[in-house]
Design an enzyme around this catalytic site. Structure first.
Site, PDB file in Angstrom:
ATOM      1  CE  LYS A  83     -16.816  -0.026 -67.160  1.00 18.02           C
ATOM      2  NZ  LYS A  83     -18.212  -0.317 -67.513  1.00 18.02           N
TER       3      LYS A  83
HETATM    4  C1  E4P Z   1     -18.553  -2.607 -69.996  1.00 21.34           C
HETATM    5  O1  E4P Z   1     -17.869  -2.350 -69.042  1.00 21.34           O
HETATM    6  C2  E4P Z   1     -19.829  -1.926 -70.306  1.00 21.34           C
HETATM    7  O2  E4P Z   1     -20.526  -1.708 -69.109  1.00 21.34           O
HETATM    8  C3  E4P Z   1     -20.730  -2.750 -71.173  1.00 21.34           C
HETATM    9  O3  E4P Z   1     -20.125  -3.925 -71.608  1.00 21.34           O
HETATM   10  C4  E4P Z   1     -21.443  -1.971 -72.214  1.00 21.34           C
HETATM   11  O4  E4P Z   1     -22.227  -2.840 -72.962  1.00 21.34           O
HETATM   12  P1  E4P Z   1     -23.443  -2.386 -73.857  1.00 21.34           P
HETATM   13  O5  E4P Z   1     -22.914  -1.986 -75.182  1.00 21.34           O
HETATM   14  O6  E4P Z   1     -24.303  -3.613 -73.955  1.00 21.34           O
HETATM   15  O7  E4P Z   1     -24.146  -1.256 -73.142  1.00 21.34           O
END
Ligand code: E4P
Length: 212
Positions: A83
């Site tokens: 990522k």
């Molecule tokens: C996606 O890859 C992220 O880890 C995640 O969906 C972030 O979500 P949040 O806004 O609930 O922290």
């Protein structure tokens, strides 16, 4: 449609994997920080359970450091997807890594324009954060619609991950639009299976059966 779990908690991952519906996992530094132990070890354990794409995020902000970190993460398992945040350095790193065959999930995407750049740089996955857009009264679903249309218009190979899911209604909306992947917390998976009429129906069937 692929369903991913957005967590670094091994118990949650093992449980949903047993349901037979889990296609992958996404983590982020916040999710990893909630778990005990070494980052790489946590990712390895997740990869051993999931057998599908497992996203682990880099912590560096400079492109050369992102690339070095991503190369190390990718050695953990063939399932690792790196990522990378959607910044200029992130784009540069994504271009290099995608050419090396390391899959990138470009994260923290909040606009169609960012998604265009991520796709052009060779990101395998593009993650718009729908819930965080909704939180600031900017309907995230509109960004999803735009990105899906753009990917389709130009036949980009990047897959869209509907991220930052807050409730099952997000999952329904993602599916109606044909979003490739939804990543959601354990809580949302659990809510998806629940319906009061299912519980009432089971109770009624069993009661009637007992009267036979
Ligand atoms: C996606 O890859 C992220 O880890 C995640 O969906 C972030 O979500 P949040 O806004 O609930 O922290």
């Amino acid at each position: 449609m692929k369903l991913y779990l957005d967590t670094a908690n091994l118990q949650e991952i093992k449980e949903i994997a047993q349901w037979g519906v889990l296609d992958g996992v996404t983590t982020n530094p916040t999710l990893i920080s909630r778990e005990e132990g070494d980052y790489r070890k946590i990712l390895k354990e997740i990869c051993d359970v999931v057998k599908g794409p497992v996203s682990g995020e880099v912590l560096s902000l400079k492109s050369d450091e992102m690339v070095a970190e991503a190369r190390e993460l990718s050695k953990i398992s063939e399932h690792i997807v790196v990522k990378i945040p959607c910044t200029v350095d992130g784009l540069k790193a994504t271009r290099i890594l995608s050419q090396e065959g390391i899959r990138v999930n470009m994260t923290l995407i909040f606009s169609a324009n960012q998604a265009i750049l991520a796709a052009k740089a060779g990101a395998s996955f593009i993650s718009p954060f729908v819930g965080r857009l909704d939180d600031i009264a900017n309907p995230g679903i509109e960004v999803i619609k735009d990105i899906l249309e753009i990917l389709n218009n130009y036949d980009f190979s990047s897959q869209l991950i509907f991220a930052s899911v807050r409730h099952p209604e997000h999952v329904r909306q993602a599916a109606i639009l044909g979003t490739h992947i939804v990543t959601m917390p354990y809580r949302v998976f659990s809510l998806m299976i629940k319906h009061p009429l299912t519980d009432i129906g089971i109770e009624r069937f069993l009661n009637d059966w007992k009267k036979r």
